[in-house]
Design a protein around this motif. Structure first.
Motif, PDB file in Angstrom:
ATOM      1  N   LYS A   1     -13.243  11.075  27.874  1.00 16.58           N
ATOM      2  CA  LYS A   1     -14.030  10.366  28.897  1.00 16.58           C
ATOM      3  C   LYS A   1     -13.163   9.987  30.096  1.00 16.58           C
ATOM      4  N   LEU A   2     -11.911   9.669  29.841  1.00 16.08           N
ATOM      5  CA  LEU A   2     -11.002   9.336  30.943  1.00 16.08           C
ATOM      6  C   LEU A   2     -10.637  10.576  31.755  1.00 16.08           C
ATOM      7  N   LYS A   3     -10.379  11.686  31.064  1.00 16.29           N
ATOM      8  CA  LYS A   3      -9.936  12.916  31.730  1.00 16.29           C
ATOM      9  C   LYS A   3     -11.088  13.659  32.390  1.00 16.29           C
ATOM     10  N   ASN A   4     -12.280  13.642  31.768  1.00 15.74           N
ATOM     11  CA  ASN A   4     -13.436  14.392  32.274  1.00 15.74           C
ATOM     12  C   ASN A   4     -14.685  13.511  32.267  1.00 15.74           C
ATOM     13  N   PRO A   5     -14.759  12.510  33.150  1.00 14.97           N
ATOM     14  CA  PRO A   5     -15.896  11.586  33.118  1.00 14.97           C
ATOM     15  C   PRO A   5     -17.241  12.257  33.415  1.00 14.97           C
ATOM     16  N   GLU A   6     -17.222  13.396  34.090  1.00 10.15           N
ATOM     17  CA  GLU A   6     -18.465  14.070  34.459  1.00 10.15           C
ATOM     18  C   GLU A   6     -19.035  14.943  33.342  1.00 10.15           C
ATOM     19  N   LEU A   7     -18.279  15.148  32.280  1.00 13.26           N
ATOM     20  CA  LEU A   7     -18.701  16.005  31.178  1.00 13.26           C
ATOM     21  C   LEU A   7     -19.874  15.362  30.424  1.00 13.26           C
ATOM     22  N   PRO A   8     -20.966  16.112  30.225  1.00 11.40           N
ATOM     23  CA  PRO A   8     -22.103  15.552  29.471  1.00 11.40           C
ATOM     24  C   PRO A   8     -21.688  15.167  28.045  1.00 11.40           C
ATOM     25  N   ASP A   9     -22.285  14.106  27.521  1.00  7.37           N
ATOM     26  CA  ASP A   9     -21.915  13.592  26.197  1.00  7.37           C
ATOM     27  C   ASP A   9     -22.039  14.647  25.099  1.00  7.37           C
ATOM     28  N   ALA A  10     -23.098  15.453  25.147  1.00  5.70           N
ATOM     29  CA  ALA A  10     -23.292  16.474  24.108  1.00  5.70           C
ATOM     30  C   ALA A  10     -22.167  17.500  24.125  1.00  5.70           C
ATOM     31  N   GLU A  11     -21.739  17.908  25.332  1.00  2.72           N
ATOM     32  CA  GLU A  11     -20.644  18.875  25.432  1.00  2.72           C
ATOM     33  C   GLU A  11     -19.323  18.241  25.010  1.00  2.72           C
ATOM     34  N   ARG A  12     -19.110  16.971  25.388  1.00  2.00           N
ATOM     35  CA  ARG A  12     -17.888  16.255  24.990  1.00  2.00           C
ATOM     36  C   ARG A  12     -17.812  16.171  23.462  1.00  2.00           C
ATOM     37  N   ASP A  13     -18.929  15.801  22.847  1.00  2.00           N
ATOM     38  CA  ASP A  13     -18.984  15.675  21.399  1.00  2.00           C
ATOM     39  C   ASP A  13     -18.626  17.007  20.734  1.00  2.00           C
ATOM     40  N   GLN A  14     -19.192  18.090  21.234  1.00  2.04           N
ATOM     41  CA  GLN A  14     -18.916  19.406  20.648  1.00  2.04           C
ATOM     42  C   GLN A  14     -17.441  19.789  20.805  1.00  2.04           C
ATOM     43  N   ARG A  15     -16.880  19.517  21.965  1.00  2.00           N
ATOM     44  CA  ARG A  15     -15.459  19.835  22.200  1.00  2.00           C
ATOM     45  C   ARG A  15     -14.551  19.024  21.275  1.00  2.00           C
ATOM     46  N   VAL A  16     -14.868  17.740  21.121  1.00  2.00           N
ATOM     47  CA  VAL A  16     -14.052  16.881  20.254  1.00  2.00           C
ATOM     48  C   VAL A  16     -14.138  17.369  18.810  1.00  2.00           C
ATOM     49  N   LEU A  17     -15.341  17.686  18.352  1.00  2.00           N
ATOM     50  CA  LEU A  17     -15.503  18.172  16.981  1.00  2.00           C
ATOM     51  C   LEU A  17     -14.780  19.504  16.769  1.00  2.00           C
ATOM     52  N   THR A  18     -14.825  20.387  17.758  1.00  2.00           N
ATOM     53  CA  THR A  18     -14.116  21.669  17.668  1.00  2.00           C
ATOM     54  C   THR A  18     -12.608  21.441  17.585  1.00  2.00           C
ATOM     55  N   LEU A  19     -12.100  20.521  18.394  1.00  2.00           N
ATOM     56  CA  LEU A  19     -10.670  20.211  18.375  1.00  2.00           C
ATOM     57  C   LEU A  19     -10.255  19.614  17.030  1.00  2.00           C
ATOM     58  N   LEU A  20     -11.039  18.683  16.520  1.00  2.00           N
ATOM     59  CA  LEU A  20     -10.734  18.094  15.218  1.00  2.00           C
ATOM     60  C   LEU A  20     -10.721  19.155  14.123  1.00  2.00           C
ATOM     61  N   LYS A  21     -11.673  20.077  14.176  1.00  2.00           N
ATOM     62  CA  LYS A  21     -11.726  21.155  13.194  1.00  2.00           C
ATOM     63  C   LYS A  21     -10.484  22.036  13.296  1.00  2.00           C
ATOM     64  N   SER A  22     -10.073  22.358  14.535  1.00  2.00           N
ATOM     65  CA  SER A  22      -8.902  23.230  14.722  1.00  2.00           C
ATOM     66  C   SER A  22      -7.612  22.578  14.227  1.00  2.00           C
ATOM     67  N   MET A  23      -7.588  21.251  14.196  1.00  2.00           N
ATOM     68  CA  MET A  23      -6.413  20.525  13.711  1.00  2.00           C
ATOM     69  C   MET A  23      -6.526  20.155  12.236  1.00  2.00           C
ATOM     70  N   GLY A  24      -7.625  20.550  11.604  1.00  2.00           N
ATOM     71  CA  GLY A  24      -7.811  20.237  10.188  1.00  2.00           C
ATOM     72  C   GLY A  24      -8.085  18.772   9.921  1.00  2.00           C
ATOM     73  N   LEU A  25      -8.699  18.090  10.882  1.00  2.00           N
ATOM     74  CA  LEU A  25      -8.938  16.652  10.753  1.00  2.00           C
ATOM     75  C   LEU A  25     -10.416  16.304  10.559  1.00  2.00           C
ATOM     76  N   GLU A  26     -11.252  17.290  10.291  1.00  2.00           N
ATOM     77  CA  GLU A  26     -12.673  17.034  10.128  1.00  2.00           C
ATOM     78  C   GLU A  26     -12.960  15.980   9.052  1.00  2.00           C
ATOM     79  N   SER A  27     -12.246  16.062   7.959  1.00  2.00           N
ATOM     80  CA  SER A  27     -12.529  15.166   6.825  1.00  2.00           C
ATOM     81  C   SER A  27     -12.106  13.726   7.091  1.00  2.00           C
ATOM     82  N   VAL A  28     -11.269  13.492   8.114  1.00  2.00           N
ATOM     83  CA  VAL A  28     -10.811  12.126   8.416  1.00  2.00           C
ATOM     84  C   VAL A  28     -11.216  11.694   9.819  1.00  2.00           C
ATOM     85  N   LYS A  29     -12.176  12.379  10.411  1.00  2.00           N
ATOM     86  CA  LYS A  29     -12.546  12.100  11.797  1.00  2.00           C
ATOM     87  C   LYS A  29     -13.108  10.700  12.012  1.00  2.00           C
ATOM     88  N   ASP A  30     -13.756  10.156  10.974  1.00  2.00           N
ATOM     89  CA  ASP A  30     -14.369   8.822  11.083  1.00  2.00           C
ATOM     90  C   ASP A  30     -13.592   7.823  10.268  1.00  2.00           C
TER      91      ASP A  30
END
Length: 75
Positions: A46-75
């Motif tokens: 949100k700080l780096k890309n404030p104009e990014l729609p929330d749905a796209e931000r959410d998808q990017r964050v989830l993709t990044l977490l998956k690529s780092m193997g952190l899906e199971s500890v994301k929350d």
């Protein structure tokens, strides 16, 4: 001294290109230690890309977490 170029896929990286493809996620000393990995990445996004729609931000964050193997500890 040393000199040279940094290239990705044969393309020389400029400062503009580097800042558009690279980011920095600070550690606990800046972000709240109680934030989950998902919350921390979303906050920085949100700080780096404030104009990014929330749905796209959410998808990017989830993709990044998956690529780092952190899906199971994301929350």
């Amino acid at each position: 001294g040393l000199s040279g170029e940094i290239k990705v896929n044969g393309v020389k990286l400029t400062q503009d290109i580097w800042t558009s493809v690279a980011g920095f996620v600070a550690q606990e000393d800046v972000l709240m230690g109680t934030m989950t990995p998902y919350e921390a990445l979303s906050f920085v996004s949100k700080l780096k890309n404030p104009e990014l729609p929330d749905a796209e931000r959410d998808q990017r964050v989830l993709t990044l977490l998956k690529s780092m193997g952190l899906e199971s500890v994301k929350d």
